[in-house]
Design a protein around this motif. Structure first.
Motif, PDB file in Angstrom:
ATOM      1  N   ALA A 174      23.186  52.649  55.557  1.00 46.08           N
ATOM      2  CA  ALA A 174      22.339  51.758  54.760  1.00 46.08           C
ATOM      3  C   ALA A 174      21.332  52.540  53.914  1.00 46.08           C
ATOM      4  O   ALA A 174      20.790  52.009  52.945  1.00 46.08           O
ATOM      5  CB  ALA A 174      21.607  50.776  55.659  1.00 46.08           C
ATOM      6  N   LEU A 175      21.109  53.814  54.249  1.00 44.57           N
ATOM      7  CA  LEU A 175      20.181  54.645  53.477  1.00 44.57           C
ATOM      8  C   LEU A 175      20.828  55.254  52.242  1.00 44.57           C
ATOM      9  O   LEU A 175      20.149  55.871  51.421  1.00 44.57           O
ATOM     10  CB  LEU A 175      19.613  55.755  54.365  1.00 44.57           C
ATOM     11  N   VAL A 176      22.133  55.078  52.115  1.00 44.02           N
ATOM     12  CA  VAL A 176      22.872  55.595  50.969  1.00 44.02           C
ATOM     13  C   VAL A 176      23.307  54.399  50.127  1.00 44.02           C
ATOM     14  O   VAL A 176      24.029  53.530  50.616  1.00 44.02           O
ATOM     15  CB  VAL A 176      24.101  56.416  51.418  1.00 44.02           C
ATOM     16  N   PRO A 177      22.872  54.326  48.887  1.00 45.76           N
ATOM     17  CA  PRO A 177      23.258  53.188  48.043  1.00 45.76           C
ATOM     18  C   PRO A 177      24.781  53.049  47.933  1.00 45.76           C
ATOM     19  O   PRO A 177      25.516  54.046  47.945  1.00 45.76           O
ATOM     20  CB  PRO A 177      22.643  53.537  46.684  1.00 45.76           C
ATOM     21  N   GLU A 178      25.232  51.820  47.826  1.00 49.20           N
ATOM     22  CA  GLU A 178      26.679  51.548  47.740  1.00 49.20           C
ATOM     23  C   GLU A 178      27.330  52.277  46.577  1.00 49.20           C
ATOM     24  O   GLU A 178      28.439  52.784  46.698  1.00 49.20           O
ATOM     25  CB  GLU A 178      26.948  50.042  47.628  1.00 49.20           C
ATOM     26  N   GLY A 179      26.644  52.352  45.446  1.00 53.52           N
ATOM     27  CA  GLY A 179      27.200  53.048  44.294  1.00 53.52           C
ATOM     28  C   GLY A 179      27.442  54.522  44.577  1.00 53.52           C
ATOM     29  O   GLY A 179      28.428  55.109  44.107  1.00 53.52           O
ATOM     30  N   VAL A 180      26.560  55.125  45.349  1.00 54.76           N
ATOM     31  CA  VAL A 180      26.724  56.533  45.718  1.00 54.76           C
ATOM     32  C   VAL A 180      27.914  56.681  46.664  1.00 54.76           C
ATOM     33  O   VAL A 180      28.731  57.591  46.512  1.00 54.76           O
ATOM     34  CB  VAL A 180      25.426  57.090  46.342  1.00 54.76           C
ATOM     35  N   LYS A 181      28.038  55.765  47.627  1.00 50.84           N
ATOM     36  CA  LYS A 181      29.177  55.830  48.555  1.00 50.84           C
ATOM     37  C   LYS A 181      30.493  55.618  47.813  1.00 50.84           C
ATOM     38  O   LYS A 181      31.488  56.307  48.084  1.00 50.84           O
ATOM     39  CB  LYS A 181      29.010  54.823  49.695  1.00 50.84           C
TER      40      LYS A 181
END
Length: 133
Positions: free
Chosen positions: A35-42
């Motif tokens: 949850a600390l990593v934005p979805e766009g980054v993932k």
């Protein structure tokens, strides 16, 4: 270039895609909550992986090392070492040095992604003298 399995599942109707589930599990395994990593980054990470393995899906064993590198960049060496140990820190730092020596590859792309997404820990920026130019 066409993509195999959509990273969003089938228009999000059937839940989270397998590649994002694997990435989330790999991030958890190195103590970085997904949850600390934005979805766009993932999504970018899984797409970089697909580019790196163009003829097949990235193997399950590819996720943990990449998640480890990304987590190190995000949380810094001290927090990463507390959970993952100094051997893992040394491995990740060697990979970053190798990537920054012009060897590129997916490790360099992940470092650049963390830097551009403003998820790079300040200590890592200073240690490796990183900047966005």
């Amino acid at each position: 270039m066409t993509r195999r399995n959509s990273s969003l599942g089938f228009f999000g109707l059937f839940g989270r895609s397998e590649d994002l589930r694997r990435l989330d599990a790999a991030l958890r395994s190195v103590d970085l909550h997904p949850a600390l990593v934005p979805e766009g980054v993932k999504l970018t990470i899984v797409n970089l992986m697909k580019d790196h393995w163009p003829d097949a899906e990235p193997p399950p064993e590819a996720y943990p090392p990449l998640a480890g590198l990304f987590a190190y960049c995000a949380v810094g060496p001290e927090a990463f070492a507390a959970v993952n140990g100094t051997d893992r820190v040394n491995d990740v730092e060697a990979r970053i040095e190798h990537a920054l020596d012009g060897n590129g590859g997916i490790d360099a792309q992940l470092v650049l992604l963390a830097l551009h997404a403003r998820l790079m820990h300040p200590e890592i920026i200073a240690r490796f003298e990183l900047s966005v130019e």
